[in-house]
Write a protein that holds these residues in place. Structure first.
Motif: not given
Ligand SMILES: [Mg+2]
Ligand SMILES: Nc1ncnc2c1ncn2[C@@H]1O[C@H](COP(=O)(O)OP(=O)(O)O)[C@@H](O)[C@H]1O
Length: 363
Positions: A258, A261-262, A265, A324
């Motif tokens: 998580n 992924s942040n 992103k 998340g």
């Molecule tokens: Mg997230």
């Protein structure tokens, strides 16, 4: 989440009681216990006026009251219209009255005479139950709104396709199918995240804590995110020593995935994301750092709340659900650790979490 302790200690209580001596004693005991008595009234009608005026956190309600409105009717009104939890304080143990009272969903029913301690315990339990019910209903209302958005778009796209009006427009038809398909994926992510968070927060998940190598958990999280990182032209760097950690490996990998992924992103292409782990005193500290857009100072804590996204349209467009970090926080808290973020706008962010080195239950 509100701080339960501060709410309970400063709770404002409305007393609805038509016997002066009893209401006076109640006020005395409540103040001695540290509550604020915000109003003392003697009829159902006055209880409603007082509720509008002082907005109490809880009401203590006598059942038999003089005047046109009895305690049960007044309680029903206060709970339905102002969401004020009710505790009945009554001399009536009559089954019929109890049945009627139960229909108003009270938070307690104390038979007079009772000890101040009993009153205190009943108020505390009532306030806590009310708070968790409010949190749950807020969550359900946001979650259903979030679920409706992709559903409406899927419904619209499929409706157009089914009507046949796009029969000769294959490009538009293809676009509609793409929309329906990507919104379906979003719906699945949302449902999975909502269910996972609900299970975590209602303590229905038992952690399977074992000794693991922290570096290995990081490696597995990196492997999971490698393809997505490469697609975004982001390199995941790591400097990992072998360190023992007592944790649920699947849940820690889920947390790290998580966070990675942040980081990916919210970072520009060609940038780097770093993952580190070290032991500080009796804790293992994991860190995920990025050189991305950063997070405003006043949002550093709120982003751990459910459905809390700094730039909602950007985050949603990137497939985020806003759940998340709430899931990460719940996992880390269940391990007895802490999670937090440090960030400088336009420079980047570092999310850190700790896992106590030893099983904190067996210390
Ligand atoms: Mg997230
Ligand atoms: N590394 C990061 N850099 C910048 N913003 C971040 C970062 N991590 C989280 N955020 C902010 O916190 C919000 C909540 O994160 P999260 O709960 O993971 O939801 P989601 O990723 O689904 O949007 C994100 O939408 C974003 O605004």
């Amino acid at each position: 989440m509100h701080n339960l302790e501060s709410i309970i200690q400063s709770a404002k209580v409305l007393i609805v009681e038509d016997e002066t001596i009893i209401s006076w004693c109640l006020q005395e005991s409540l103040e001695a216990l540290g509550y604020q008595v915000s109003a003392v009234v003697s009829s159902g009608k006055k209880a409603i006026d007082a509720a509008v005026l002082v907005k109490p956190d809880i009401a203590l309600m006598d059942i038999r009251l003089k005047g046109e409105m009895d305690g049960i009717e007044a309680a029903d009104f206060l709970y339905r219209n102002f969401d004020i939890p009710i505790i009945y304080l009554t001399a009536h143990s009559d089954e019929n009255i109890l049945k009627k009272a139960i229909q108003t969903s009270p938070f307690g029913y104390l038979l007079k005479p009772f000890a101040p301690k009993e009153l205190h315990c009943t108020i505390q339990i009532a306030l806590q139950r009310h708070q968790s019910e409010s949190r749950l209903s807020e969550f359900i209302s946001i979650a259903s709104h979030e679920l409706k958005t992709p559903l409406t778009s899927i419904h619209g796209a499929l409706g157009l396709l089914a009507s046949g009006v796009l029969a000769n427009q294959s490009d538009t038809a293809k676009r509609m199918l793409d929309i329906a398909s990507s919104d379906t994926e979003r719906l699945v992510r949302l449902v999975n995240d909502i269910l996972d968070l609900e299970r975590l927060e209602s303590n229905k998940v038992t952690l399977n804590r074992q000794w693991h190598d922290a570096a290995e958990l990081c490696q597995q999280a990196i492997a999971t995110m490698q393809t997505i990182a490469a697609e975004s032209q982001i390199a995941i760097l790591s400097n990992l020593k072998s360190l023992k950690v007592f944790a649920d490996s699947d849940r820690i990998i889920q947390t790290l995935v998580n966070l990675l992924s942040n980081a990916i992103k919210f970072s520009p292409p060609q940038s780097q994301v770093q993952i580190e782990v070290e032991q500080i005193a009796d804790e293992i500290v994991f860190r995920v750092c990025d050189r991305g857009c950063g997070i405003p100072k006043d949002r550093l804590e709120s982003i751990f709340e459910r459905f809390n996204q700094v730039d909602i349209s950007y985050s949603s467009q990137k497939g985020g659900t806003g759940l998340g970090l709430a899931i990460c926080r719940s996992i880390i808290q269940q391990h007895g650790g802490k999670i937090w973020v440090e960030s400088v706008l336009s420079e980047g962010s570092t999310v850190s979490f700790t896992i106590p080195y030893r099983d904190f239950n067996n210390r």
